[in-house]
Motif scaffolding. Structure first.
Motif, mmCIF file in Angstrom:
data_model
loop_
_atom_site.group_PDB
_atom_site.id
_atom_site.type_symbol
_atom_site.label_atom_id
_atom_site.label_comp_id
_atom_site.label_asym_id
_atom_site.label_seq_id
_atom_site.Cartn_x
_atom_site.Cartn_y
_atom_site.Cartn_z
ATOM 1 N N LEU A 150 -13.764 38.526 13.657
ATOM 2 C CA LEU A 150 -13.039 37.302 13.999
ATOM 3 C C LEU A 150 -11.564 37.555 14.300
ATOM 4 O O LEU A 150 -10.821 36.601 14.540
ATOM 5 N N GLU A 183 -21.605 34.346 11.053
ATOM 6 C CA GLU A 183 -21.749 34.060 12.477
ATOM 7 C C GLU A 183 -21.474 32.587 12.784
ATOM 8 O O GLU A 183 -21.047 32.253 13.890
ATOM 9 N N THR A 184 -21.690 31.707 11.789
ATOM 10 C CA THR A 184 -21.389 30.289 12.011
ATOM 11 C C THR A 184 -19.883 30.073 12.135
ATOM 12 O O THR A 184 -19.437 29.193 12.885
ATOM 13 N N GLU A 185 -19.099 30.881 11.424
ATOM 14 C CA GLU A 185 -17.644 30.783 11.532
ATOM 15 C C GLU A 185 -17.184 31.279 12.898
ATOM 16 O O GLU A 185 -16.259 30.718 13.499
ATOM 17 N N ALA A 186 -17.820 32.330 13.395
ATOM 18 C CA ALA A 186 -17.490 32.823 14.730
ATOM 19 C C ALA A 186 -17.776 31.748 15.770
ATOM 20 O O ALA A 186 -16.990 31.547 16.713
ATOM 21 N N GLU A 187 -18.890 31.038 15.594
ATOM 22 C CA GLU A 187 -19.236 29.968 16.534
ATOM 23 C C GLU A 187 -18.196 28.859 16.509
ATOM 24 O O GLU A 187 -17.789 28.345 17.557
ATOM 25 N N ARG A 188 -17.739 28.486 15.319
ATOM 26 C CA ARG A 188 -16.708 27.446 15.205
ATOM 27 C C ARG A 188 -15.406 27.863 15.862
ATOM 28 O O ARG A 188 -14.668 27.039 16.406
ATOM 29 N N GLY A 190 -15.242 29.897 18.410
ATOM 30 C CA GLY A 190 -15.471 30.227 19.809
ATOM 31 C C GLY A 190 -15.412 31.710 20.087
ATOM 32 O O GLY A 190 -15.058 32.134 21.199
ATOM 33 N N ARG A 192 -17.410 35.480 20.063
ATOM 34 C CA ARG A 192 -18.731 36.115 20.086
ATOM 35 C C ARG A 192 -18.916 36.962 18.834
ATOM 36 O O ARG A 192 -18.066 37.781 18.490
ATOM 37 N N TRP A 193 -20.046 36.774 18.162
ATOM 38 C CA TRP A 193 -20.302 37.475 16.906
ATOM 39 C C TRP A 193 -20.749 38.919 17.150
ATOM 40 O O TRP A 193 -20.294 39.836 16.491
ATOM 41 N N ARG A 199 -20.345 45.111 15.929
ATOM 42 C CA ARG A 199 -19.355 44.749 14.915
ATOM 43 C C ARG A 199 -18.794 45.991 14.217
ATOM 44 O O ARG A 199 -17.602 46.043 13.897
#
Length: 370
Positions: A150, A183-188, A190, A192-193, A199
């Motif tokens: 992130l 990955e949900t935090e990455a989505e929030r 914007g 890419r995870w 990674r």
């Protein structure tokens, strides 16, 4: 502080030969080193399931080294016993006053570090560390761990150098390749995870960028108020936490501190196997690594609110199985457990959830700096 003591830490055998691999039976701890696994199983038997498995593991590793490696060992494969360090892991406080009061109390109790996670549900780690550092004198600080997917590598390098200056050289950079569910935090955000391999590559790029940026800053001859330089030379220590083999290989090559993880259901056997894997990967660099592990709870009273921290498992059930995520017994029992783990595996840096800061304090008083 202990200096000059040397303990035999001879390296277990290298990677398995072709055809030696055996899939673990159901409920059996996985171990990728057949000779190590066989030696432990032969000498441990079922003792590792007993109430004091660390005793069995310690004795087994001693016998394993004595029997399997009777030849002289080179100085490079000897590990100097490191003094114990203790840290608390804290992510939130009701007010700024409560946050700084907690940091001062940790310092007064003899803890070495205050470690802050990196999530979207808790304090942002770098400003939280800066605030706590302003209220303390000797306490060190660290990210535990920065969710590097992130963060851009250059931003991490700048934050590292800035916080090292603001803490007056009391910062340690903890990095990870992304915890489960992040990955949900990455989505929030914007962002890419990426795949696990991507990674880990991003983590490697981050470490490389941090080291190079701080190296250039140190080497610069520019002067003036606008020049940033790290206080610690050549840079703050880097901790990498993880379990996977590729991540452990990166940590063994680039980190100063490695957070050894085996999951909440891991036993002393699993911990010994993981350290053996790390020893195999790190080779001659292993003696220069500080090994760390995190303890989720301390004492015999294990509250139900801990379930989410332990993967949803009842903490009492984990205690019955001998989980190393829990440190139980009297103060002397806990001291003995940590001393034996350090003797057997070299783990000297212990962190604990801040909720249990007072419960572990008597142990800290007996072991910190020893």
């Amino acid at each position: 502080m202990i200096t000059g003591r040397v303990v035999d830490r001879r390296q277990p055998p290298g990677p398995q030969a072709a055809g030696e691999h055996r899939r673990p039976a159901r409920g059996e701890p996985a171990c990728t080193f057949p000779r190590v696994r066989s030696a432990l199983e032969l000498r441990l038997g079922r003792q590792w399931r007993s109430r004091s498995p660390v005793d069995a593991v310690t004795a087994s590793w001693r016998r394993f080294w004595d029997l399997e490696f009777a030849s002289p060992v080179s100085k490079e494969l000897l590990m100097t016993v490191r003094p114990f360090r203790f840290g608390i892991v804290s992510a939130l406080a009701p007010t700024a006053h409560d946050w700084t009061t907690m940091a001062r109390r940790a310092e007064d109790l003899g803890y070495d570090t205050l470690l802050t996670p990196d999530t979207l549900r808790t304090f942002s780690p770098f400003p939280a560390i800066a605030a706590a550092a302003a209220a303390t004198d000797t306490l060190r600080f660290g990210t535990f761990v920065l969710n590097t997917p992130l963060h851009a590598p250059t931003a991490t390098a700048l934050n590292t150098m800035t916080i090292d200056m603001l803490t007056n050289g009391r910062f340690e950079l903890g990095l990870g390749a992304g915890r489960p569910g992040a990955e949900t935090e990455a989505e929030r955000l914007g962002i890419r995870w990426g795949t696990p391999g991507e990674r880990v590559t991003h983590l490697a790029d981050t470490i490389r960028t941090v080291k190079e940026t701080l190296r250039r800053a140190t080497a610069s001859t520019s002067t003036g108020p606008g020049q940033l330089r790290p206080v610690q030379q050549p840079r703050p220590p880097i901790l990498v936490a993880g379990q996977g083999r590729r991540l452990l290989r990166l940590a063994a090559e680039e980190a100063d501190i490695i957070g050894v993880g085996v999951g909440p259901e891991g036993t002393e056997y699993d911990l010994a196997a993981k350290v053996g894997e790390l020893r195999d990967i790190a080779g001659d660099r292993f003696p220069r690594l500080e090994l760390s592990m995190n303890i989720a709870a301390v004492g015999n009273d294990l509250p139900d609110w801990m379930r989410p921290m332990l993967g949803g498992t009842d903490p009492r059930e984990l205690a019955e199985k001998g989980s190393i995520a829990l440190l139980r017994g009297s103060t002397d029992d806990m001291v003995d457990t940590l001393l034996r783990r350090r003797e057997a595996l070299g783990i000297s840096y212990i962190s604990v959830n801040a909720t249990f800061m007072d419960q572990l304090a008597p142990v800290v008083g007996k072991l910190a700096g020893r």
